[in-house]
Design a protein around this motif. Structure first.
Motif, PDB file in Angstrom:
ATOM      1  N   ALA A   1      -4.319 -14.286  23.639  1.00  0.00           N
ATOM      2  CA  ALA A   1      -3.548 -14.599  24.841  1.00  0.00           C
ATOM      3  C   ALA A   1      -4.447 -15.174  25.931  1.00  0.00           C
ATOM      4  O   ALA A   1      -4.105 -16.149  26.607  1.00  0.00           O
ATOM      5  CB  ALA A   1      -2.856 -13.344  25.351  1.00  0.00           C
ATOM      6  N   ALA A   2      -5.636 -14.596  26.090  1.00  0.00           N
ATOM      7  CA  ALA A   2      -6.575 -15.077  27.094  1.00  0.00           C
ATOM      8  C   ALA A   2      -7.083 -16.472  26.747  1.00  0.00           C
ATOM      9  O   ALA A   2      -7.192 -17.351  27.606  1.00  0.00           O
ATOM     10  CB  ALA A   2      -7.751 -14.111  27.219  1.00  0.00           C
ATOM     11  N   ALA A   3      -7.378 -16.693  25.454  1.00  0.00           N
ATOM     12  CA  ALA A   3      -7.875 -17.997  25.029  1.00  0.00           C
ATOM     13  C   ALA A   3      -6.823 -19.077  25.232  1.00  0.00           C
ATOM     14  O   ALA A   3      -7.132 -20.198  25.643  1.00  0.00           O
ATOM     15  CB  ALA A   3      -8.292 -17.942  23.558  1.00  0.00           C
ATOM     16  N   THR A   4      -5.564 -18.754  24.940  1.00  0.00           N
ATOM     17  CA  THR A   4      -4.480 -19.719  25.108  1.00  0.00           C
ATOM     18  C   THR A   4      -4.295 -20.070  26.573  1.00  0.00           C
ATOM     19  O   THR A   4      -4.080 -21.232  26.939  1.00  0.00           O
ATOM     20  CB  THR A   4      -3.179 -19.155  24.512  1.00  0.00           C
ATOM     21  N   ALA A   5      -4.379 -19.064  27.437  1.00  0.00           N
ATOM     22  CA  ALA A   5      -4.192 -19.282  28.864  1.00  0.00           C
ATOM     23  C   ALA A   5      -5.282 -20.164  29.448  1.00  0.00           C
ATOM     24  O   ALA A   5      -5.062 -20.897  30.402  1.00  0.00           O
ATOM     25  CB  ALA A   5      -4.148 -17.937  29.588  1.00  0.00           C
ATOM     26  N   ASN A   6      -6.487 -20.098  28.879  1.00  0.00           N
ATOM     27  CA  ASN A   6      -7.627 -20.846  29.410  1.00  0.00           C
ATOM     28  C   ASN A   6      -8.070 -21.962  28.466  1.00  0.00           C
ATOM     29  O   ASN A   6      -9.216 -22.394  28.516  1.00  0.00           O
ATOM     30  CB  ASN A   6      -8.803 -19.891  29.649  1.00  0.00           C
ATOM     31  N   ALA A   7      -7.165 -22.430  27.626  1.00  0.00           N
ATOM     32  CA  ALA A   7      -7.518 -23.409  26.604  1.00  0.00           C
ATOM     33  C   ALA A   7      -7.996 -24.719  27.229  1.00  0.00           C
ATOM     34  O   ALA A   7      -7.413 -25.210  28.200  1.00  0.00           O
ATOM     35  CB  ALA A   7      -6.317 -23.671  25.697  1.00  0.00           C
TER      36      ALA A   7
ATOM     37  N   ASP B   1     -10.483 -25.370  22.494  1.00  0.00           N
ATOM     38  CA  ASP B   1      -9.219 -24.882  21.942  1.00  0.00           C
ATOM     39  C   ASP B   1      -8.124 -25.937  21.864  1.00  0.00           C
ATOM     40  O   ASP B   1      -7.101 -25.725  21.214  1.00  0.00           O
ATOM     41  CB  ASP B   1      -8.689 -23.723  22.787  1.00  0.00           C
ATOM     42  N   VAL B   2      -8.284 -27.048  22.581  1.00  0.00           N
ATOM     43  CA  VAL B   2      -7.273 -28.105  22.585  1.00  0.00           C
ATOM     44  C   VAL B   2      -7.950 -29.438  22.315  1.00  0.00           C
ATOM     45  O   VAL B   2      -9.168 -29.578  22.456  1.00  0.00           O
ATOM     46  CB  VAL B   2      -6.501 -28.168  23.929  1.00  0.00           C
ATOM     47  N   ALA B   3      -7.154 -30.423  21.949  1.00  0.00           N
ATOM     48  CA  ALA B   3      -7.683 -31.746  21.644  1.00  0.00           C
ATOM     49  C   ALA B   3      -8.136 -32.465  22.912  1.00  0.00           C
ATOM     50  O   ALA B   3      -7.543 -32.307  23.980  1.00  0.00           O
ATOM     51  CB  ALA B   3      -6.626 -32.573  20.918  1.00  0.00           C
TER      52      ALA B   3
ATOM     53  N   GLU C   1     -12.424 -23.746  15.571  1.00  0.00           N
ATOM     54  CA  GLU C   1     -12.310 -23.605  17.022  1.00  0.00           C
ATOM     55  C   GLU C   1     -11.892 -22.176  17.350  1.00  0.00           C
ATOM     56  O   GLU C   1     -11.350 -21.462  16.500  1.00  0.00           O
ATOM     57  CB  GLU C   1     -11.339 -24.652  17.579  1.00  0.00           C
ATOM     58  N   PRO C   2     -12.150 -21.705  18.579  1.00  0.00           N
ATOM     59  CA  PRO C   2     -11.992 -20.289  18.895  1.00  0.00           C
ATOM     60  C   PRO C   2     -10.615 -19.711  18.605  1.00  0.00           C
ATOM     61  O   PRO C   2     -10.491 -18.611  18.073  1.00  0.00           O
ATOM     62  CB  PRO C   2     -12.309 -20.243  20.397  1.00  0.00           C
ATOM     63  N   THR C   3      -9.551 -20.442  18.943  1.00  0.00           N
ATOM     64  CA  THR C   3      -8.216 -19.899  18.725  1.00  0.00           C
ATOM     65  C   THR C   3      -7.933 -19.712  17.244  1.00  0.00           C
ATOM     66  O   THR C   3      -7.292 -18.736  16.834  1.00  0.00           O
ATOM     67  CB  THR C   3      -7.154 -20.826  19.350  1.00  0.00           C
ATOM     68  N   ALA C   4      -8.413 -20.637  16.413  1.00  0.00           N
ATOM     69  CA  ALA C   4      -8.199 -20.516  14.970  1.00  0.00           C
ATOM     70  C   ALA C   4      -8.855 -19.257  14.434  1.00  0.00           C
ATOM     71  O   ALA C   4      -8.315 -18.583  13.550  1.00  0.00           O
ATOM     72  CB  ALA C   4      -8.750 -21.750  14.261  1.00  0.00           C
ATOM     73  N   VAL C   5     -10.037 -18.943  14.955  1.00  0.00           N
ATOM     74  CA  VAL C   5     -10.726 -17.733  14.521  1.00  0.00           C
ATOM     75  C   VAL C   5      -9.899 -16.503  14.880  1.00  0.00           C
ATOM     76  O   VAL C   5      -9.740 -15.567  14.083  1.00  0.00           O
ATOM     77  CB  VAL C   5     -12.124 -17.647  15.178  1.00  0.00           C
ATOM     78  N   LEU C   6      -9.334 -16.497  16.080  1.00  0.00           N
ATOM     79  CA  LEU C   6      -8.523 -15.356  16.505  1.00  0.00           C
ATOM     80  C   LEU C   6      -7.235 -15.251  15.692  1.00  0.00           C
ATOM     81  O   LEU C   6      -6.786 -14.158  15.348  1.00  0.00           O
ATOM     82  CB  LEU C   6      -8.186 -15.497  17.996  1.00  0.00           C
ATOM     83  N   LEU C   7      -6.636 -16.408  15.385  1.00  0.00           N
ATOM     84  CA  LEU C   7      -5.434 -16.382  14.555  1.00  0.00           C
ATOM     85  C   LEU C   7      -5.737 -15.820  13.171  1.00  0.00           C
ATOM     86  O   LEU C   7      -4.927 -15.081  12.599  1.00  0.00           O
ATOM     87  CB  LEU C   7      -4.848 -17.797  14.438  1.00  0.00           C
ATOM     88  N   SER C   8      -6.902 -16.158  12.643  1.00  0.00           N
ATOM     89  CA  SER C   8      -7.302 -15.615  11.349  1.00  0.00           C
ATOM     90  C   SER C   8      -7.441 -14.103  11.432  1.00  0.00           C
ATOM     91  O   SER C   8      -7.069 -13.370  10.508  1.00  0.00           O
ATOM     92  CB  SER C   8      -8.629 -16.237  10.902  1.00  0.00           C
ATOM     93  N   ALA C   9      -7.989 -13.622  12.546  1.00  0.00           N
ATOM     94  CA  ALA C   9      -8.136 -12.177  12.732  1.00  0.00           C
ATOM     95  C   ALA C   9      -6.776 -11.494  12.793  1.00  0.00           C
ATOM     96  O   ALA C   9      -6.565 -10.436  12.206  1.00  0.00           O
ATOM     97  CB  ALA C   9      -8.927 -11.897  14.009  1.00  0.00           C
ATOM     98  N   LEU C  10      -5.832 -12.132  13.475  1.00  0.00           N
ATOM     99  CA  LEU C  10      -4.482 -11.565  13.561  1.00  0.00           C
ATOM    100  C   LEU C  10      -3.805 -11.573  12.191  1.00  0.00           C
ATOM    101  O   LEU C  10      -3.071 -10.647  11.850  1.00  0.00           O
ATOM    102  CB  LEU C  10      -3.648 -12.350  14.570  1.00  0.00           C
ATOM    103  N   ALA C  11      -4.036 -12.643  11.417  1.00  0.00           N
ATOM    104  CA  ALA C  11      -3.461 -12.701  10.070  1.00  0.00           C
ATOM    105  C   ALA C  11      -4.007 -11.558   9.227  1.00  0.00           C
ATOM    106  O   ALA C  11      -3.276 -10.917   8.461  1.00  0.00           O
ATOM    107  CB  ALA C  11      -3.781 -14.043   9.428  1.00  0.00           C
ATOM    108  N   ALA C  12      -5.298 -11.301   9.369  1.00  0.00           N
ATOM    109  CA  ALA C  12      -5.898 -10.185   8.636  1.00  0.00           C
ATOM    110  C   ALA C  12      -5.282  -8.861   9.059  1.00  0.00           C
ATOM    111  O   ALA C  12      -5.070  -7.971   8.251  1.00  0.00           O
ATOM    112  CB  ALA C  12      -7.420 -10.166   8.877  1.00  0.00           C
TER     113      ALA C  12
END
Length: 219
Positions: A15-21, A52-54, A199-210
């Protein structure tokens, strides 16, 4: 309990990463040429979006100069209009074509290749300055990254990997390999042309998937 806490931390971090992407363009690899013998192709450097963004040209245009960091000598980087999160692209010092580069590296899947017409990179050590601005850069405030490499006379043909702080060798941590062609002194180029980084958000999404897997197993 520990798994639940880890998942909660990952969710909050996402959530923090998305807010500050934001995008984060970094110079990650530099190729200054062959030694001994003639150069296989022109100089090039790699830019990776570690954000985190293009990045797109709507965010500002990219310019290059060498170690001098001179806005007067800064030249536009063309041919690449966006760099996705985690994507690496090559900028090649030939304003007309990347065909020579592509033939030398015909043994790999190439990333996006942009072009420029600027200062050559010295074998005895030099640097890459990356500017971001709307129109020609006006000062050092437009510099978004600067990276140097040491004397490369003893490491001819090898790129300098900024993240590893070392000249590339075959099979190193970046997965470097030899080019498809050698120069007139039988020397190949060695580089990790265009590797993607998470990229950072992808890493966090992977953690959430786990975490989802862990939650399923706990039922």
């Amino acid at each position: 309990m520990k798994a639940t806490q880890s998942c909660l931390c990952a969710a909050l971090a996402l959530a923090a990463a998305t807010a500050n992407a934001q995008f984060n363009l970094q110079i990650t690899e530099i190729w200054p040429g062959n030694e001994p013998g003639s150069n296989l192709h022109e100089d090039w450097f790699e830019v990776t979006n570690k954000g985190d963004v293009a990045w797109t040209t709507a965010d500002g245009e990219l310019y290059f100069d060498d170690v001098s960091m001179d806005v007067v000598d800064a030249v536009p980087l063309t041919g690449v209009t966006s760099i996705a999160p985690g994507e690496s692209v090559i900028f090649y010092n030939d304003p007309a074509s990347s065909a020579e580069f592509e033939s030398v590296w015909a043994n790999v899947i190439l990333p996006q290749i942009g072009l420029y017409d600027g200062s050559g990179l010295g074998q005895g050590g030099d640097g890459v300055t990356l500017f971001l601005s709307m129109g020609a850069p006006a000062g050092i405030g437009d510099i978004i990254d600067f990276e140097q490499y040491p004397d490369a006379n003893a490491t001819g043909g090898q790129s300098y990997n900024v993240d590893l702080a070392a000249f590339s060798t075959v099979g190193d941590a970046a997965g470097s390999l030899e080019s498809a062609l050698a120069n007139d002194a039988s020397q190949y180029a060695v580089a990790s042309v265009g590797p993607a980084v998470p990229e950072p958000t992808a890493v966090l999404l992977s953690a959430l998937a786990a975490c989802g897997v862990l939650a399923t197993r706990r039922r």
